[in-house]
Structures are given as structure tokens and as C-alpha cells.
Design a protein around this motif. Sequence first.
Motif, PDB file in Angstrom:
ATOM      1  N   UNK A  17       0.545  -1.095   0.471  1.00 19.25           N
ATOM      2  CA  UNK A  17      -0.231   0.349   0.253  1.00 19.25           C
ATOM      3  C   UNK A  17       0.712   0.794   0.733  1.00 19.25           C
ATOM      4  N   UNK A  18       1.026   2.347  -1.307  1.00 18.94           N
ATOM      5  CA  UNK A  18       1.663   3.370  -1.019  1.00 18.94           C
ATOM      6  C   UNK A  18       0.574   4.679  -0.103  1.00 18.94           C
ATOM      7  N   UNK A  19       1.897   4.455   0.926  1.00 19.77           N
ATOM      8  CA  UNK A  19       1.275   6.443   1.509  1.00 19.77           C
ATOM      9  C   UNK A  19       2.439   6.640   1.837  1.00 19.77           C
ATOM     10  N   UNK A  20       2.476   8.041   0.866  1.00 19.70           N
ATOM     11  CA  UNK A  20       3.530   8.973   1.405  1.00 19.70           C
ATOM     12  C   UNK A  20       2.629   9.616   2.323  1.00 19.70           C
ATOM     13  N   UNK A  21       3.633  10.482   2.625  1.00 22.95           N
ATOM     14  CA  UNK A  21       3.928  11.050   4.511  1.00 22.95           C
ATOM     15  C   UNK A  21       4.267  12.443   4.390  1.00 22.95           C
ATOM     16  N   UNK A  22       3.562  13.253   4.741  1.00 23.72           N
ATOM     17  CA  UNK A  22       5.210  15.356   4.118  1.00 23.72           C
ATOM     18  C   UNK A  22       4.834  14.835   5.769  1.00 23.72           C
ATOM     19  N   UNK A  23       6.248  15.851   7.012  1.00 20.53           N
ATOM     20  CA  UNK A  23       6.100  16.164   7.733  1.00 20.53           C
ATOM     21  C   UNK A  23       5.299  17.491   8.697  1.00 20.53           C
ATOM     22  N   UNK A  55       4.079   1.202   2.514  1.00 16.52           N
ATOM     23  CA  UNK A  55       5.299   2.211   1.978  1.00 16.52           C
ATOM     24  C   UNK A  55       4.854   2.953   2.152  1.00 16.52           C
ATOM     25  N   UNK A  56       6.086   3.101   3.091  1.00 15.30           N
ATOM     26  CA  UNK A  56       5.775   5.102   3.375  1.00 15.30           C
ATOM     27  C   UNK A  56       6.741   5.087   2.572  1.00 15.30           C
ATOM     28  N   UNK A  57       6.880   7.256   2.155  1.00 13.41           N
ATOM     29  CA  UNK A  57       7.855   7.206   1.727  1.00 13.41           C
ATOM     30  C   UNK A  57       7.371   8.934   1.887  1.00 13.41           C
ATOM     31  N   UNK A  58       8.799  10.194   1.609  1.00 13.99           N
ATOM     32  CA  UNK A  58       8.327  11.514   2.090  1.00 13.99           C
ATOM     33  C   UNK A  58       8.188  12.317   1.307  1.00 13.99           C
TER      34      UNK A  58
END
Length: 260
Positions: A17-23, A55-58
Motif C-alpha cells: 500500500x503506497x502511503x506518502x507522508x509529509x512532515x 510503503x511509507x515515504x516522504x
Amino acid sequence: MGWLVAASAQAACTRAVNVPLAPIGRSVSFDGGKAQGIYPTLLREVSAASQCQMDLRKVPRARLQTMFDAGQADILIPASATPARDATAEFVPLIQVRVSLLTLDGDAPVPRSLAEMLAQPDYKLAVVRGFSFGAAYDEAIAALRQRNRLIEEPDPSGVTRALRQGLAHGTVMAASILVGTLVNEPELTPLLKRLRVEPLDEMAWSASGLYLSRRSLDEAERRTLRTAFVHVARSGRVWQLFNDHHPPGSLGVSIRPLPP
């Protein structure tokens, strides 16, 4: 935890599961390339419970929204419910939040509503690009942008620095976001003593949570993830994580658990 047992009974996702994250303060931060904070912890626990690899990425917050709109992200978190998002995604509430007007110091009267803020011709607001807290917020931001009274920053740290430099009079967001940012960054921590939080008439308590994309997730995948996140919200785990990551007594005006 009981919700882990219930959620793990669901079928696993067929892909990562594609989960982009922002600070965003204590909710999401990064140590090198590793995501940490409230929501990365929650996502990893749900991943283990549901057997859905995450899948966590910034990414910057504004790009996160663009990716989600294009079907290039499976989960948008954290997020408030909006009609535009409802058209292509499924909202899952996790917590209740109240957005406020946040300023630094000063005993001068501040606007008590977004309408009053708009009526003050010199009042400038600093916000995070890509944030949305419902229709009233979105309309006010659009009006301020049109009147050249809006400063848009890529993250809450940028907003804080704009306030400190006097480039804007205030910001509008959940106080927990700014408190978390000040706690996270030693350079900004002294500003905690100067932070002033004022309610806005249009911004009542509302649900905050996440969106599951209908563009990129099929019904079975959404059902698996929905079940896991609903269980974790009802268990009180989300509220526990917020309390674990914030100074005691700092959440009362901006965050509370979902009603039973």
C-alpha cells in the motif's frame, strides 16, 4: 491489543500500500529516510494487523494531495473530510480535532471568526500549502490568496518561522500540529511560551482521519484496511498515541477521541 486480533482475521492486501507522508509536527517526522511519529507508528501497527505491507515515504504536503488525486497514493493521512475528496475516496475517521487561530504573543484583540479575519484588510495569514480543514477554511484561504494576504509554506516549520518574523499575523490549524512542530525543533521550542490559541466561530469540532483511494484500491483492499483502521480508532489507540507524543495538557483545545 484486541483490535489486532479482529483486524488480522481479514484478508491481506495483494500488494504494498503506497502511503506518502509529509512532515507535520509530532504526527509525522523523519529521521533520515525513516518515518516516525503518531501516524507512522499507527500505520505500521495496522500493517502488521491487516497483513498489508505499507510503503511509507516522504513527500511535500502539496505533492501528497496531488498524488492522491491522481491515484498515485493509496492512503491520504492525516486528512479532514471534504466533498472533493469524498468524490474519489472513502473517509475513515480516527480522532476529533478543532482548528483554531494561532498567534504569537500580543494582548491585542484577534479575529473571532474567519469572516471577521477577511473583513480586516491588513490581516495576513500563514498556512501550509495543501492543508484543508473543510469548506469554510478552503473558502477563506481562496479569498485571502486572491487579496494577496496569504503566505503559503511547505510545512508547519515554515509557517512558524513566518509568524516569528512577523510576515503574518497568525495561522489556522489544529494547535496540536504547531505544538508538535515546536517540540520537535529545538530552535523553535522557546516559542511554546508565546503561543496563543483562539477558537474561530466557523471551525467546530470535526473528525480527522484518513482517506482510502477508490482510484487505486479495490473494494476488497479497502474493506481490509477500513476494518483495521476502524478497530484501532475504537480501541482508543489513536488517542493514546497523541497523548504519548505531546506535552501533558497540550491537547485539550485541539484533539479529543471519537465519541463512543
